[in-house]
Scaffold this active site. Structure first.
Site, PDB file in Angstrom:
ATOM      1  N   THR A 157       2.817  -2.419  -7.195  1.00 15.02           N
ATOM      2  CA  THR A 157       3.674  -2.611  -6.016  1.00 15.02           C
ATOM      3  C   THR A 157       3.175  -3.837  -5.284  1.00 15.02           C
ATOM      4  OG1 THR A 157       3.705  -0.241  -5.848  1.00 15.02           O
ATOM      5  CG2 THR A 157       4.625  -1.461  -4.010  1.00 15.02           C
ATOM      6  N   GLU A 169       7.005   1.045 -10.444  1.00 15.90           N
ATOM      7  CA  GLU A 169       6.783   2.389 -10.973  1.00 15.90           C
ATOM      8  C   GLU A 169       6.948   3.393  -9.830  1.00 15.90           C
ATOM      9  OE1 GLU A 169       6.383   3.546 -14.190  1.00 15.90           O
ATOM     10  OE2 GLU A 169       6.900   5.179 -12.848  1.00 15.90           O
ATOM     11  N   ARG A 191      -2.094  22.729   5.316  1.00 18.32           N
ATOM     12  CA  ARG A 191      -0.981  22.568   4.370  1.00 18.32           C
ATOM     13  C   ARG A 191       0.007  23.728   4.445  1.00 18.32           C
ATOM     14  NH1 ARG A 191      -0.580  17.500   1.957  1.00 18.32           N
ATOM     15  NH2 ARG A 191      -2.657  16.651   1.704  1.00 18.32           N
ATOM     16  N   CYS A 201      -0.473   4.511  -1.986  1.00 18.39           N
ATOM     17  CA  CYS A 201       0.745   3.717  -1.798  1.00 18.39           C
ATOM     18  C   CYS A 201       1.343   3.728  -0.400  1.00 18.39           C
ATOM     19  CB  CYS A 201       1.805   4.193  -2.776  1.00 18.39           C
ATOM     20  SG  CYS A 201       1.421   3.692  -4.446  1.00 18.39           S
TER      21      CYS A 201
END
Ligand code: UDX
Ligand code: UDX
Length: 461
Positions: A131, A160, A432, A275
């Site tokens: 990226t 990707e 979570r 990312c």
């Protein structure tokens, strides 16, 4: 053995390794070579102990490795013998100079481009897999055409979209494959060659073509939109905690609107991974570069809420545990940035661990795959940190458990047994929202979740 095509990938990381393994597995007619400057990584790819943990990866590697999939450190030879070169080297956020903390550090990309230039004796297609900031392909083209020896390079963008933990199924059955090219005759013919590779297993309507800048930008925007959903629901989780609403109920009701959709609406301790933050900051940097400050501020807010969410989680722990954590033992269940990976890049667990240590807490860290990375991430932190994989041993004499990764393992353990080993009053902070909170409360735990009212045994006066 003669192959129809020789394909090279430079960079044997989380993206390059699995992607090439899938191409090799699906296309036995091509020779696929993956090279890396790191010899240890290559040795691991050639062993039974692969350098990354990814469900289904070792099966795919074992089908193709030695047949038409090869891992090597000989970058020069790889460049010479291949007609298509994927570049999947890392592009971290710059830590120095102009754009530090925001812009992408392209030094590895540039070095790789120069290496290709030095060693290529015939024309090649170069595929951007990393990226990258928009217009990187242009910079690559400039470097690659700088020596005027007649060798031609066509640069394509093929971002990707795989997510870690589900890389193999994402590669096998992608939502889409995006290929960006120049809209010249050469550009289009290079693009068609890449389309042909994917067409071996991906149906044609899922293979999108675009101009090269749209393709580069789409990757940043896809990640920004995904991260934005998480920051949106996390922002609402803070409000739910104050307003006695339940964020899961809100997310469910909102997500059933088919225009909104139900995915990526799980409130959490915050998003991590290599990312999201990097790509949003890239987008922000790009917008500022073009003087679009309002647009930049809008997207930067997604990252700000993520930082806020991590800070808030620690402050909630502190407040619940009577405003002092000094000398208290806190067990972190999970350190990876998400389940089913050992990757800890940008994991919220790093900053949460740091902040807990600043409060002079003692930490016990447990994770089924990420303990080696965790040790490395926390190596410079002073204080008492122990690493114990077995959750029952890890919780011994702890005052609190903080769930930081949604591993199935932590859903399925015997919390009665866990409770019996802990100091009392025992706390669970479920970052979570994966556990049955009512059940834990009935066992005697004080339970705090994200975006839900706490369940405590303390009297409220
Ligand atoms: C990828 C992309 O490259 C990144 O831009 C994207 O945002 C996330 O996915 P990833 O595969 O996760 O990165 O990176 P990493 O696992 O760090 O792998 C990169 C590999 O490239 C490393 O093994 C490194 O040794 C190798 N490398 C780096 C080279 O072979 N040559 C170099 O010059 C630099
Ligand atoms: C992401 C993109 O999904 C992928 O398409 C891109 O190629 C790379 O970046 P990845 O970082 O591997 O993939 O993981 P992802 O599943 O997107 O999760 C990112 C983070 O968001 C994790 O920390 C995860 O725990 C968190 N998350 C995800 C939430 O907090 N709530 C959710 O509802 C979903």
């Amino acid at each position: 053995m003669t192959y129809q095509k020789n394909i090279l990938c430079i960079g044997a990381g989380y993206v390059g390794g699995p992607t090439m393994a899938m191409i090799a597995c699906k296309c036995p007619q091509y020779k696929v070579t993956v090279v890396d400057i790191n010899p240890e990584r290559i040795a691991q790819w050639n062993s039974d102990n692969l350098p990354i943990y990814e469900p289904g990866l070792s099966e795919v590697v074992s089908i193709a490795r030695g047949r038409n999939l090869f891992f090597s450190t000989n970058i020069e030879k790889g460049i010479k013998e291949s007609s298509i070169i994927f570049v999947s080297v890392n592009t971290p956020t710059k830590t120095f100079g102009a754009g530090a903390g925001m812009a992408a550090d392209l030094q590895y990309w540039e070095k790789t481009a120069r290496k290709i230039l030095e060693n290529a004796a015939s024309s090649k297609i170069i595929v951007e897999k990393s990226t990258l900031p928009v217009k990187t392909a242009l910079a690559m083209e400039r470097i690659l055409t700088s020596n005027g020896n007649g060798v031609r390079f066509d640069v394509l963008s093929n971002p990707e979209f795989l997510a870690e933990g589900t890389a193999i199924s994402d590669l096998e059955d992608p939502d889409r494959v995006l290929i960006g090219s120049r809209e010249t005759k050469r550009g289009i013919s290079a693009r068609d060659e890449l389309v042909e590779i994917y067409a071996n297993w991906v149906s044609n309507e899922k293979i999108l073509t675009a101009n090269i800048w749209s393709s580069e930008l789409s990757k940043l925007v896809a990640n920004a939109f995904l991260a934005q959903r998480i920051s949106s629901i996390n922002a609402i989780s803070a409000l739910c905690e104050k307003a006695d609403a339940d964020v899961s109920e809100v997310a469910r009701a909102v997500g059933m609107d088919s225009r909104i959709g139900s995915k990526f609406l799980n409130a959490s301790v915050g998003f991590g991974g290599s990312c999201f933050k990097k790509d949003i900051l890239n987008l922000v940097y790009l917008c500022r570069h073009y003087g679009l400050n309002e647009v930049a501020d809008y997207w930067e807010g997604v990252v700000r809420i993520n930082e806020y969410q991590k800070d808030r989680f620690v402050l909630n722990i502190l407040k619940a545990m009577f405003n002092t954590l000094a000398g208290k033992k806190i067990c972190l269940f999970g350190f990876a940035f998400k389940a089913n990976t050992g990757d800890t890049r940008e994991t919220p667990a790093i900053s949460i661990a740091q902040k807990l240590m600043e409060e002079n807490a003692e930490l016990v860290i447990s994770d089924p795959q990420a303990l080696e990375n965790a040790k490395n991430d926390l190596r410079d932190i002073k204080g008492e940190i122990t690493y114990i994989e077995d959750p029952y041993k890890a919780v011994s004499q702890c005052h609190a458990i903080a769930i930081l990764t949604e591993w199935d393992l932590y859903r399925n353990i015997d919390y009665e047994k866990v409770f019996s080993k802990m100091k009392k009053p025992a706390f669970v902070f479920d970052g979570r929202n994966i556990l049955n909170h009512k059940k834990l409360f009935d066992m005697g735990f004080n339970v705090y979740s994200v975006g839900r009212p706490p369940l405590t045994h303390f009297r409220v006066d």
